[in-house]
Design an enzyme around this catalytic site. Structure first.
Site, PDB file in Angstrom:
ATOM      1  N   ASN A  85       0.874  -1.101   0.136  1.00  0.00           N
ATOM      2  CA  ASN A  85       0.090  -0.104   0.073  1.00  0.00           C
ATOM      3  C   ASN A  85       0.940   1.283  -0.062  1.00  0.00           C
ATOM      4  O   ASN A  85       0.377   2.340  -0.466  1.00  0.00           O
ATOM      5  CB  ASN A  85      -1.083   0.091   1.138  1.00  0.00           C
ATOM      6  CG  ASN A  85      -0.268  -0.276   2.497  1.00  0.00           C
ATOM      7  OD1 ASN A  85       0.218  -1.205   2.703  1.00  0.00           O
ATOM      8  ND2 ASN A  85      -0.422   0.529   3.479  1.00  0.00           N
ATOM      9  N   GLN A 140      -4.796  -3.795  -2.323  1.00  0.00           N
ATOM     10  CA  GLN A 140      -4.241  -2.553  -3.217  1.00  0.00           C
ATOM     11  C   GLN A 140      -4.007  -3.216  -4.300  1.00  0.00           C
ATOM     12  O   GLN A 140      -3.632  -2.355  -5.363  1.00  0.00           O
ATOM     13  CB  GLN A 140      -2.952  -1.968  -2.603  1.00  0.00           C
ATOM     14  CG  GLN A 140      -3.044  -1.346  -1.211  1.00  0.00           C
ATOM     15  CD  GLN A 140      -3.881  -0.103  -1.300  1.00  0.00           C
ATOM     16  OE1 GLN A 140      -4.134   0.661  -2.447  1.00  0.00           O
ATOM     17  NE2 GLN A 140      -4.164   0.685  -0.118  1.00  0.00           N
ATOM     18  N   HIS A 176     -13.679   0.116  -0.326  1.00  0.00           N
ATOM     19  CA  HIS A 176     -13.417   1.362  -0.424  1.00  0.00           C
ATOM     20  C   HIS A 176     -12.154   1.765  -1.068  1.00  0.00           C
ATOM     21  O   HIS A 176     -11.757   2.985  -1.433  1.00  0.00           O
ATOM     22  CB  HIS A 176     -13.562   2.229   0.665  1.00  0.00           C
ATOM     23  CG  HIS A 176     -12.510   1.848   1.809  1.00  0.00           C
ATOM     24  ND1 HIS A 176     -11.319   2.783   1.959  1.00  0.00           N
ATOM     25  CD2 HIS A 176     -12.256   0.912   2.692  1.00  0.00           C
ATOM     26  CE1 HIS A 176     -10.577   2.289   2.689  1.00  0.00           C
ATOM     27  NE2 HIS A 176     -10.971   1.168   3.263  1.00  0.00           N
ATOM     28  N   THR A 233     -26.718  -9.659   9.544  1.00  0.00           N
ATOM     29  CA  THR A 233     -27.355  -9.344   8.247  1.00  0.00           C
ATOM     30  C   THR A 233     -26.528  -8.597   7.449  1.00  0.00           C
ATOM     31  O   THR A 233     -25.780  -7.550   7.852  1.00  0.00           O
ATOM     32  CB  THR A 233     -28.565  -8.270   8.919  1.00  0.00           C
ATOM     33  OG1 THR A 233     -29.501  -9.080   9.628  1.00  0.00           O
ATOM     34  CG2 THR A 233     -29.630  -7.865   7.669  1.00  0.00           C
ATOM     35  N   CYS A 274      -3.934   4.511   6.569  1.00  0.00           N
ATOM     36  CA  CYS A 274      -4.914   4.187   7.374  1.00  0.00           C
ATOM     37  C   CYS A 274      -4.444   4.845   8.642  1.00  0.00           C
ATOM     38  O   CYS A 274      -5.278   5.061   9.618  1.00  0.00           O
ATOM     39  CB  CYS A 274      -4.986   2.625   7.485  1.00  0.00           C
ATOM     40  SG  CYS A 274      -5.616   1.962   6.230  1.00  0.00           S
TER      41      CYS A 274
HETATM   42  N1  PLP Z   1      -4.577  -4.339   3.655  1.00  0.00           N
HETATM   43  C1  PLP Z   1      -4.204  -3.152   2.717  1.00  0.00           C
HETATM   44  C2  PLP Z   1      -3.015  -3.431   2.011  1.00  0.00           C
HETATM   45  C3  PLP Z   1      -4.635  -1.816   2.735  1.00  0.00           C
HETATM   46  O1  PLP Z   1      -3.909  -0.902   2.233  1.00  0.00           O
HETATM   47  C4  PLP Z   1      -5.649  -1.729   3.676  1.00  0.00           C
HETATM   48  C5  PLP Z   1      -6.115  -0.270   4.193  1.00  0.00           C
HETATM   49  O2  PLP Z   1      -5.649   0.580   3.936  1.00  0.00           O
HETATM   50  C6  PLP Z   1      -6.182  -2.838   4.397  1.00  0.00           C
HETATM   51  C7  PLP Z   1      -5.670  -4.094   4.361  1.00  0.00           C
HETATM   52  C8  PLP Z   1      -7.432  -2.451   5.452  1.00  0.00           C
HETATM   53  O3  PLP Z   1      -8.543  -2.330   4.559  1.00  0.00           O
HETATM   54  P1  PLP Z   1     -10.083  -1.770   5.289  1.00  0.00           P
HETATM   55  O4  PLP Z   1      -9.993  -0.454   5.334  1.00  0.00           O
HETATM   56  O5  PLP Z   1     -11.104  -2.340   4.371  1.00  0.00           O
HETATM   57  O6  PLP Z   1     -10.216  -2.635   6.450  1.00  0.00           O
END
Ligand code: PLP
Length: 388
Positions: free
Chosen positions: A156, A184, A206, A243, A331
């Site tokens: 990512n 990614q 997303h 659900t 994140c």
């Molecule tokens: N794995 C990777 C490589 C990501 O970039 C991300 C989010 O940045 C995730 C997992 C986690 O995804 P989610 O936001 O759907 O939990």
């Protein structure tokens, strides 16, 4: 007049696609619970099943092998478990091996105890060290249970594509199971789950232009499955109770279908923009370091370090100039820390890295504007005497 902001943080989250929004509005108008047998319930069920086919097509899998979750993190916590079932028989995964550059959703180890998690190192290039993986699996105590290995297909932060086919060969030679985080990679490169050799694949809505609040665990078959994380009403064939979030799942499906169509042309266009961006950045600051640039990368990502500019300072400077990008993993961009990816690659993680990630609606004008902003931020860094 206020200047238009430029959004270049698609790896953090992608703007909602028009197709996904439209499909979601239809789904929101549907009152039924997909588990209900009446007409309203059946209509909602039909929508969820269409989305399942669309998400399966994104990774060349069987629709019946897709389990919807609330996000990729939930899918990771579902599958990273010592407890599996092969039909009705229990199967134990005694140790989890995760690469050092995994997203925290996997690095945290899911349902494994901390002393049951081992790290697989990566080379300076940001590519997983296959020799180290081989050695770790050779030393795995087989009598305790199977090794479970988790690697990402695309990182990512750097966008570097990992040699998952080789990883799968090594893992299966040691009778292990392979979980691939394709969050990614989806919508950025073509994915064929069977060709990759993944036993399980993790996806997030997303990141591909669907809504937040939907993800999926895709399995190679239906016989071998992790013991559920969420137990209850038996939805998703008992693999994930609760659900279904019908509108989010439907938006996820619509985004998946949109991403499959025209992928190669879209990538060529995004790649040309990213290359122009990096060319402009190098011309503006010859000391910029673009991480993973010599490796196979997805077309949309540029992860860089400007010597003397700390990532957290840089992120604010770009934001004030109207450019949205991320410092390290998106994140955790609210709490900018050292990039574990840069550390794993052996770089000075104190300065940190900044990530620009483009998407299908990024324009050439936005790229030119981003180069100008970069140039201003880079020169101010020198003028302010920040340079190391
Ligand atoms: N794995 C990777 C490589 C990501 O970039 C991300 C989010 O940045 C995730 C997992 C986690 O995804 P989610 O936001 O759907 O939990």
């Amino acid at each position: 007049m206020a200047k238009q902001r430029i959004y270049m943080d698609w790896n953090a989250t992608a703007p909602l696609l028009g197709d996904a929004r439209a499909a979601m509005l239809d789904a929101l108008a549907e009152p039924g619970n997909p588990s209900s047998v009446h007409a309203e319930g059946r209509a909602a069920r039909a929508m969820v099943e269409k989305a399942r086919r669309q998400v399966a097509a994104l990774v060349c899998a069987e629709p019946s092998h897709v389990t919807f979750t609330s996000c990729a993190t939930e899918a990771a916590n579902h599958v990273l478990t010592p407890e599996f079932r092969m039909g009705r028989a229990p199967l134990v995964a005694s140790m989890l091996y995760v690469s050092a550059i995994e997203h925290p959703a996997l690095r945290e180890g899911g349902r494994f105890a901390a002393d049951r998690v081992r790290e697989v190192p990566v080379a300076e290039s940001g590519v997983i060290d296959l020799g180290a993986l081989e050695r770790l699996l050779q030393a795995h105590p087989k009598e305790e249970g199977l090794p479970l290995v988790a690697v990402m297909l695309v990182n990512n932060e750097t966008g570097v594509i990992q040699p998952v086919v080789d990883v799968a060969r090594i893992v299966h030679a040691h009778s292990g199971l392979l979980v691939v985080d394709a969050v990614q990679a989806a919508g950025r490169i073509a994915i064929d789950m069977g060709m990759l050799g993944a036993d399980f694949l993790i996806l997030s809505s997303h990141k591909i232009g669907g809504p937040k609040g939907a993800g999926a665990l895709v399995s190679r078959g239906e016989t071998l499955m992790p013991v559920p994380l969420l137990k209850g009403g038996g939805q998703e064939k008992g693999h994930r109770a609760g659900t279904e979030n019908v509108a989010a799942i439907v938006g996820f499906g619509a985004a998946a279908q949109w991403m499959v169509e025209g992928l190669a042309e879209r990538n060529a266009a995004i790649g040309a923009l990213r290359n122009r961006l990096e060319e402009g950045m190098r011309a503006a600051a010859s000391d910029v370091v673009i991480h993973g640039a010599a490796e196979a990368r997805v077309a949309n990502t540029c992860f860089f370090t400007l010597p003397g500019l700390r990532a957290e300072t840089g992120q604010i400077a770009f934001d004030l100039e109207g450019l949205a990008l991320s410092a390290g993993a998106a994140c955790s961009s609210g709490k900018v820390g050292q990039s574990h990816v840069l550390t794993a690659m052996g770089h000075d993680a104190k300065t940190g890295g900044l990530r620009i990630s483009l998407g299908p609606s990024t324009t050439a004008d936005e790229v030119e504007e981003a180069i100008e902003i970069f140039s201003r931020v880079a020169s101010r860094r020198k003028m302010a005497g920040e340079a190391a």
